[in-house]
Scaffold this motif. Structure first.
Motif, PDB file in Angstrom:
ATOM      1  N   GLU A  72       0.828  -1.207   0.000  1.00 37.89           N
ATOM      2  CA  GLU A  72       0.000   0.000   0.000  1.00 37.89           C
ATOM      3  C   GLU A  72       0.864   1.259   0.000  1.00 37.89           C
ATOM      4  OE1 GLU A  72      -3.403   2.329   2.665  1.00 37.89           O
ATOM      5  OE2 GLU A  72      -2.543   0.441   3.391  1.00 37.89           O
ATOM      6  N   GLU A  73       1.886   1.277   0.835  1.00 37.04           N
ATOM      7  CA  GLU A  73       2.746   2.455   0.911  1.00 37.04           C
ATOM      8  C   GLU A  73       3.466   2.711  -0.412  1.00 37.04           C
ATOM      9  OE1 GLU A  73       6.507   4.189   3.544  1.00 37.04           O
ATOM     10  OE2 GLU A  73       5.594   2.259   4.043  1.00 37.04           O
ATOM     11  N   ARG A  76       0.963   4.144  -2.846  1.00 30.26           N
ATOM     12  CA  ARG A  76       0.662   5.546  -2.524  1.00 30.26           C
ATOM     13  C   ARG A  76       1.810   6.453  -2.955  1.00 30.26           C
ATOM     14  NH1 ARG A  76      -3.764   6.771   0.544  1.00 30.26           N
ATOM     15  NH2 ARG A  76      -4.870   5.026   1.529  1.00 30.26           N
ATOM     16  N   ASP A 196      -9.309 -10.603  -4.413  1.00 30.49           N
ATOM     17  CA  ASP A 196      -9.751  -9.264  -4.029  1.00 30.49           C
ATOM     18  C   ASP A 196      -8.881  -8.181  -4.664  1.00 30.49           C
ATOM     19  OD1 ASP A 196     -11.788 -10.322  -2.494  1.00 30.49           O
ATOM     20  OD2 ASP A 196     -10.600 -10.340  -0.649  1.00 30.49           O
ATOM     21  N   ARG A 207      -8.781   4.961  -6.596  1.00 33.48           N
ATOM     22  CA  ARG A 207      -7.509   4.946  -5.870  1.00 33.48           C
ATOM     23  C   ARG A 207      -7.692   4.392  -4.464  1.00 33.48           C
ATOM     24  NH1 ARG A 207      -7.125   9.692  -8.952  1.00 33.48           N
ATOM     25  NH2 ARG A 207      -5.270   9.729 -10.313  1.00 33.48           N
ATOM     26  N   GLU A 208      -8.684   4.869  -3.755  1.00 26.98           N
ATOM     27  CA  GLU A 208      -8.854   4.439  -2.373  1.00 26.98           C
ATOM     28  C   GLU A 208      -9.235   2.960  -2.272  1.00 26.98           C
ATOM     29  OE1 GLU A 208      -7.919   5.904   0.379  1.00 26.98           O
ATOM     30  OE2 GLU A 208      -7.141   7.437  -0.965  1.00 26.98           O
ATOM     31  N   ASP A 209     -10.017   2.470  -3.234  1.00 29.86           N
ATOM     32  CA  ASP A 209     -10.342   1.034  -3.230  1.00 29.86           C
ATOM     33  C   ASP A 209      -9.088   0.202  -3.464  1.00 29.86           C
ATOM     34  OD1 ASP A 209     -13.008   1.316  -2.689  1.00 29.86           O
ATOM     35  OD2 ASP A 209     -13.670   1.162  -4.775  1.00 29.86           O
ATOM     36  N   PHE A 211      -5.937   1.143  -2.800  1.00 28.61           N
ATOM     37  CA  PHE A 211      -5.089   1.251  -1.606  1.00 28.61           C
ATOM     38  C   PHE A 211      -5.634   0.370  -0.477  1.00 28.61           C
ATOM     39  CE2 PHE A 211      -4.056   5.840  -3.048  1.00 28.61           C
ATOM     40  CZ  PHE A 211      -3.051   5.370  -3.885  1.00 28.61           C
ATOM     41  N   ARG A 212      -6.949   0.328  -0.364  1.00 34.40           N
ATOM     42  CA  ARG A 212      -7.558  -0.471   0.702  1.00 34.40           C
ATOM     43  C   ARG A 212      -7.284  -1.955   0.498  1.00 34.40           C
ATOM     44  NH1 ARG A 212     -12.477  -2.949   1.494  1.00 34.40           N
ATOM     45  NH2 ARG A 212     -13.234  -2.184  -0.507  1.00 34.40           N
ATOM     46  N   GLN A 213      -7.431  -2.434  -0.735  1.00 38.98           N
ATOM     47  CA  GLN A 213      -7.168  -3.849  -0.999  1.00 38.98           C
ATOM     48  C   GLN A 213      -5.681  -4.178  -0.830  1.00 38.98           C
ATOM     49  OE1 GLN A 213      -9.224  -6.268  -1.277  1.00 38.98           O
ATOM     50  NE2 GLN A 213     -11.061  -4.976  -1.307  1.00 38.98           N
ATOM     51  N   GLY A 215      -3.732  -2.691   1.318  1.00 39.31           N
ATOM     52  CA  GLY A 215      -3.532  -2.728   2.760  1.00 39.31           C
ATOM     53  C   GLY A 215      -4.010  -4.035   3.365  1.00 39.31           C
ATOM     54  N   LEU A 216      -5.132  -4.537   2.889  1.00 35.01           N
ATOM     55  CA  LEU A 216      -5.649  -5.813   3.387  1.00 35.01           C
ATOM     56  C   LEU A 216      -4.713  -6.957   3.016  1.00 35.01           C
ATOM     57  CD1 LEU A 216      -9.458  -5.376   2.536  1.00 35.01           C
ATOM     58  CD2 LEU A 216      -8.390  -5.352   4.811  1.00 35.01           C
TER      59      LEU A 216
END
Length: 233
Positions: A72-73, A76, A196, A207-209, A211-213, A215-216
């Protein structure tokens, strides 16, 4: 680092017999040293990624104190970019290099040339419309932190993929160290086999979806490594 046949078999989670068969079929990047087969870790991981072959988590367990970002990082830092222009491989790679968030001192023309040189060795397309253009020797770029840029193309292009499908999505990894480069490539390889994460990429998610996946996925990988350490302690 030069790996032996049994090391390559362990990292690729196959038998030594399979490794020898791949060598005989000239499928696997291999070197001969004193009449012995030896493998380069970076080449092996690149090959496994392009062939969508599962890899061992040991690919991400090298010793040392090199900074390793989460997936994720890294995403980003590199950014998610939509409707990236280009009508062929060369122009698309040029567009990607131009939009990368790189320090001013990084020579973008040099990076572009290195990416093209890497493609000349074999397409970095991994199938299903995805490619992972990256450099073979990341330490020459002198960036301060690893990043991974995700680019969705405006027009799918021919990337000489093995499955013949045009490429519409590209992940570009830029790293100051080989260790971080390999680690991010490993995480991405695992991510592209995760329903996922792969799903949000396939549908060109926000973008947020994305980043969220990512992160998971990072959380699942961390949990897996924790459990493995507890079992061996």
């Amino acid at each position: 680092m030069k790996l032996r046949v049994k090391d390559a078999a362990e990292l690729l989670k196959v038998s030594e017999k399979t490794i020898y068969r791949w060598i005989a079929q000239e499928k696997l990047p291999v070197h001969q040293v004193s009449r012995q087969y030896r493998f380069n870790r970076a080449e092996l991981l690149e090959w496994a990624t392009t062939k969508c072959i599962p890899i061992s988590p040991k690919m991400m367990e090298e010793p040392g104190d090199v900074y390793i970002p989460s997936l994720e990082e890294a995403l980003r830092s590199g950014g998610v970019h939509y409707r990236v222009g280009g009508s062929d491989k060369v122009s698309v790679l040029r567009s990607i290099v131009n939009i990368l968030a790189l320090p001013e001192e990084v020579d973008r023309q040099f990076l572009f040339q290195v990416l093209l040189a890497r493609e000349s060795l074999g397409s970095t397309a991994v199938g299903d419309g995805i490619a992972i253009p990256h450099v073979r020797n990341p330490i020459t770029l002198h960036v301060t932190r690893p990043l991974m840029a995700l680019c969705f193309l405006e027009i799918p292009i021919d990337f000489q993929a093995m499955d013949g499908k045009p490429v519409h999505t590209l992940f570009t990894i830029v790293s100051p160290t080989v260790k971080a480069h390999l680690n991010l490539l490993s995480k991405l390889s695992l991510g592209l086999r995760s329903p996922d994460f792969a799903g949000v990429i396939a549908r060109t998610g926000s973008r947020e979806d994305i980043f969220r996946q990512a992160g998971l996925l990072d959380a699942r990988l961390a949990e897996r490594l924790t459990v493995k350490k507890e079992r061996t302690s």
